[in-house]
Design a protein around this motif. Structure first.
Motif, PDB file in Angstrom:
ATOM      1  N   GLU A 116     -51.374  36.660-138.981  1.00  0.00           N
ATOM      2  CA  GLU A 116     -51.588  35.452-138.176  1.00  0.00           C
ATOM      3  C   GLU A 116     -50.983  34.236-138.865  1.00  0.00           C
ATOM      4  N   LEU A 117     -51.184  34.133-140.184  1.00  0.00           N
ATOM      5  CA  LEU A 117     -50.604  33.009-140.929  1.00  0.00           C
ATOM      6  C   LEU A 117     -49.085  33.005-140.786  1.00  0.00           C
ATOM      7  N   SER A 118     -48.458  34.154-140.969  1.00  0.00           N
ATOM      8  CA  SER A 118     -47.002  34.238-140.911  1.00  0.00           C
ATOM      9  C   SER A 118     -46.458  33.861-139.541  1.00  0.00           C
ATOM     10  N   GLU A 119     -47.141  34.319-138.488  1.00  0.00           N
ATOM     11  CA  GLU A 119     -46.704  33.980-137.125  1.00  0.00           C
ATOM     12  C   GLU A 119     -46.810  32.477-136.876  1.00  0.00           C
ATOM     13  N   LYS A 120     -47.897  31.861-137.351  1.00  0.00           N
ATOM     14  CA  LYS A 120     -48.073  30.421-137.136  1.00  0.00           C
ATOM     15  C   LYS A 120     -47.050  29.615-137.931  1.00  0.00           C
ATOM     16  N   VAL A 121     -46.788  30.055-139.166  1.00  0.00           N
ATOM     17  CA  VAL A 121     -45.754  29.386-139.964  1.00  0.00           C
ATOM     18  C   VAL A 121     -44.405  29.482-139.250  1.00  0.00           C
ATOM     19  N   ASN A 122     -44.104  30.637-138.684  1.00  0.00           N
ATOM     20  CA  ASN A 122     -42.854  30.836-137.958  1.00  0.00           C
ATOM     21  C   ASN A 122     -42.738  29.882-136.773  1.00  0.00           C
ATOM     22  N   VAL A 123     -43.836  29.714-136.028  1.00  0.00           N
ATOM     23  CA  VAL A 123     -43.837  28.799-134.879  1.00  0.00           C
ATOM     24  C   VAL A 123     -43.639  27.365-135.342  1.00  0.00           C
ATOM     25  N   PHE A 124     -44.363  26.972-136.400  1.00  0.00           N
ATOM     26  CA  PHE A 124     -44.226  25.615-136.933  1.00  0.00           C
ATOM     27  C   PHE A 124     -42.788  25.336-137.363  1.00  0.00           C
ATOM     28  N   ILE A 125     -42.172  26.298-138.061  1.00  0.00           N
ATOM     29  CA  ILE A 125     -40.806  26.095-138.546  1.00  0.00           C
ATOM     30  C   ILE A 125     -39.826  25.986-137.383  1.00  0.00           C
ATOM     31  N   ASP A 126     -39.998  26.819-136.358  1.00  0.00           N
ATOM     32  CA  ASP A 126     -39.127  26.733-135.175  1.00  0.00           C
ATOM     33  C   ASP A 126     -39.224  25.365-134.519  1.00  0.00           C
ATOM     34  N   GLU A 127     -40.461  24.856-134.383  1.00  0.00           N
ATOM     35  CA  GLU A 127     -40.656  23.532-133.782  1.00  0.00           C
ATOM     36  C   GLU A 127     -40.052  22.455-134.658  1.00  0.00           C
ATOM     37  N   HIS A 128     -40.267  22.558-135.965  1.00  0.00           N
ATOM     38  CA  HIS A 128     -39.735  21.576-136.906  1.00  0.00           C
ATOM     39  C   HIS A 128     -38.211  21.581-136.890  1.00  0.00           C
ATOM     40  N   ARG A 129     -37.631  22.783-136.826  1.00  0.00           N
ATOM     41  CA  ARG A 129     -36.177  22.915-136.816  1.00  0.00           C
ATOM     42  C   ARG A 129     -35.579  22.171-135.630  1.00  0.00           C
ATOM     43  N   GLY A 130     -36.201  22.337-134.465  1.00  0.00           N
ATOM     44  CA  GLY A 130     -35.690  21.669-133.270  1.00  0.00           C
ATOM     45  C   GLY A 130     -35.809  20.167-133.332  1.00  0.00           C
ATOM     46  N   LYS A 131     -36.932  19.688-133.891  1.00  0.00           N
ATOM     47  CA  LYS A 131     -37.162  18.246-133.965  1.00  0.00           C
ATOM     48  C   LYS A 131     -36.255  17.564-134.981  1.00  0.00           C
ATOM     49  N   ASN A 132     -35.941  18.256-136.075  1.00  0.00           N
ATOM     50  CA  ASN A 132     -35.279  17.616-137.194  1.00  0.00           C
ATOM     51  C   ASN A 132     -33.798  17.941-137.336  1.00  0.00           C
ATOM     52  N   LYS A 133     -33.286  18.811-136.503  1.00  0.00           N
ATOM     53  CA  LYS A 133     -31.862  19.085-136.554  1.00  0.00           C
ATOM     54  C   LYS A 133     -31.065  17.856-136.125  1.00  0.00           C
ATOM     55  N   LYS A 134     -30.011  17.584-136.850  1.00  0.00           N
ATOM     56  CA  LYS A 134     -29.105  16.525-136.447  1.00  0.00           C
ATOM     57  C   LYS A 134     -28.396  16.931-135.150  1.00  0.00           C
ATOM     58  N   LYS A 135     -28.164  15.948-134.285  1.00  0.00           N
ATOM     59  CA  LYS A 135     -27.484  16.207-133.016  1.00  0.00           C
ATOM     60  C   LYS A 135     -25.977  15.988-133.173  1.00  0.00           C
ATOM     61  N   VAL A 136     -25.217  17.021-132.851  1.00  0.00           N
ATOM     62  CA  VAL A 136     -23.759  16.930-132.921  1.00  0.00           C
ATOM     63  C   VAL A 136     -23.197  17.139-131.516  1.00  0.00           C
ATOM     64  N   LEU A 137     -22.525  16.132-130.998  1.00  0.00           N
ATOM     65  CA  LEU A 137     -21.886  16.215-129.690  1.00  0.00           C
ATOM     66  C   LEU A 137     -20.437  16.647-129.899  1.00  0.00           C
ATOM     67  N   VAL A 138     -20.065  17.775-129.305  1.00  0.00           N
ATOM     68  CA  VAL A 138     -18.703  18.294-129.431  1.00  0.00           C
ATOM     69  C   VAL A 138     -17.973  18.045-128.117  1.00  0.00           C
ATOM     70  N   VAL A 139     -16.857  17.330-128.182  1.00  0.00           N
ATOM     71  CA  VAL A 139     -16.103  16.964-126.979  1.00  0.00           C
ATOM     72  C   VAL A 139     -14.716  17.590-127.061  1.00  0.00           C
ATOM     73  N   ASP A 140     -14.442  18.520-126.156  1.00  0.00           N
ATOM     74  CA  ASP A 140     -13.159  19.229-126.168  1.00  0.00           C
ATOM     75  C   ASP A 140     -12.961  19.863-124.796  1.00  0.00           C
ATOM     76  N   ASP A 141     -11.741  19.847-124.288  1.00  0.00           N
ATOM     77  CA  ASP A 141     -11.502  20.437-122.963  1.00  0.00           C
ATOM     78  C   ASP A 141     -11.287  21.945-123.037  1.00  0.00           C
ATOM     79  N   SER A 142     -11.293  22.504-124.247  1.00  0.00           N
ATOM     80  CA  SER A 142     -11.127  23.949-124.406  1.00  0.00           C
ATOM     81  C   SER A 142     -12.489  24.628-124.504  1.00  0.00           C
ATOM     82  N   GLY A 143     -12.766  25.503-123.544  1.00  0.00           N
ATOM     83  CA  GLY A 143     -14.021  26.234-123.574  1.00  0.00           C
ATOM     84  C   GLY A 143     -14.134  27.124-124.798  1.00  0.00           C
TER      85      GLY A 143
END
Length: 259
Positions: A116-143
């Motif tokens: 249970e501890l490991s699963e909760k830590v995993n959820v916390f880290i996933d949420e933290h990762r999303g909140k704290n990741k830097k946002k990089v906007l990539v602009v290119d006409d090539s898919g």
């Protein structure tokens, strides 16, 4: 199902027992690399640049190690690592006199279920990762380029894709990225023109821009140098070198913001 390798977790404990081994095993099963260390400044220093999170198995008398806990507090504040405590409530409360509760991501009091501890830590880290990741906007006409860059960066950064200057401007009306990776050659409105528009807009004039392009002729580089991009990268560079350039930029930026 094969687990994807995730961040490294520093598991701090002054003892080794069945519970410690069980927690370590459960976290490794979820895809984390777990490094076990005593509450020791030198051991922590060796690991700190590679961390995704810190888990402390709090034991009796650990609270008296104020020098080590203060060092830990400083690297958590500097790097915004999620940090978790597990142990007896009294021992955890004693440690929190040096590690303030506002920097603690989660607490798990005994009796503890390792799964249970490991699963909760995993959820916390996933949420933290999303909140704290830097946002990089990539602009290119090539898919193809957009897909490649997303694959290179998405483990570390929140990647937003735009296949034209128009799409990029639509995103920018509601969001401000931490970095823009901008192609030079695009139809209708090219990278140089988009950068000129952004530099003329007070709200976006300070957003860092890297050109990521196949254009390496002197004239093209000279035309955008006057706009002071944060970087100029060639698409022909190895992906690891492009990622490193972005990592280094954010690392330098973080250092400049440290008072």
């Amino acid at each position: 199902m094969e687990n994807v390798q995730k961040e490294q977790i520093l598991f701090i404990t002054d003892i080794t027992n069945f519970l410690v081994e069980s927690i370590k095993g459960k976290l490794e099963h979820l895809g984390y690399r777990v490094v076990v260390s005593k509450l020791n400044i030198e051991e922590i220093r060796r690991c700190k640049g590679l961390l995704g999170a810190i888990l402390i198995h709090v034991q009796e008398n650990m609270a008296v190690k104020t020098k080590e806990l203060t060092f830990l507090k400083d690297i958590v504040l500097e790097n915004a690592y999620p940090i978790f405590l597990t142990g007896n409530m009294d021992d955890v409360n004693a440690v929190e006199k040096t590690l303030p509760p506002n920097i603690i991501t989660g607490e798990f009091y005994r009796p503890v279920d390792a799964g249970e501890l490991s699963e909760k830590v995993n959820v916390f880290i996933d949420e933290h990762r999303g909140k704290n990741k830097k946002k990089v906007l990539v602009v290119d006409d090539s898919g193809t380029t957009l897909r490649n860059v997303k694959n290179w960066l998405e483990q570390k950064y929140q990647v937003i894709l735009a296949n034209s200057a128009t799409m990029a401007l639509k995103y920018l009306t509601l969001n401000k990225p931490d970095l823009i990776l901008l192609d030079y050659e695009m139809p209708v409105c090219d990278g140089k023109q988009l950068m000129e528009m952004l530099r003329a807009d007070e709200d976006y004039s300070k957003v860092p821009i890297f050109f990521l392009t196949g254009r390496n002729d002197r004239e093209s580089i000279a035309q955008v140098t006057v706009l002071r991009p944060a970087g100029y990268l060639l698409k022909t560079l190895p992906p690891a070198q492009i990622v490193k350039a972005i990592d280094d930029f954010f690392e330098k930026q973080k250092g400049e913001h440290v008072v």
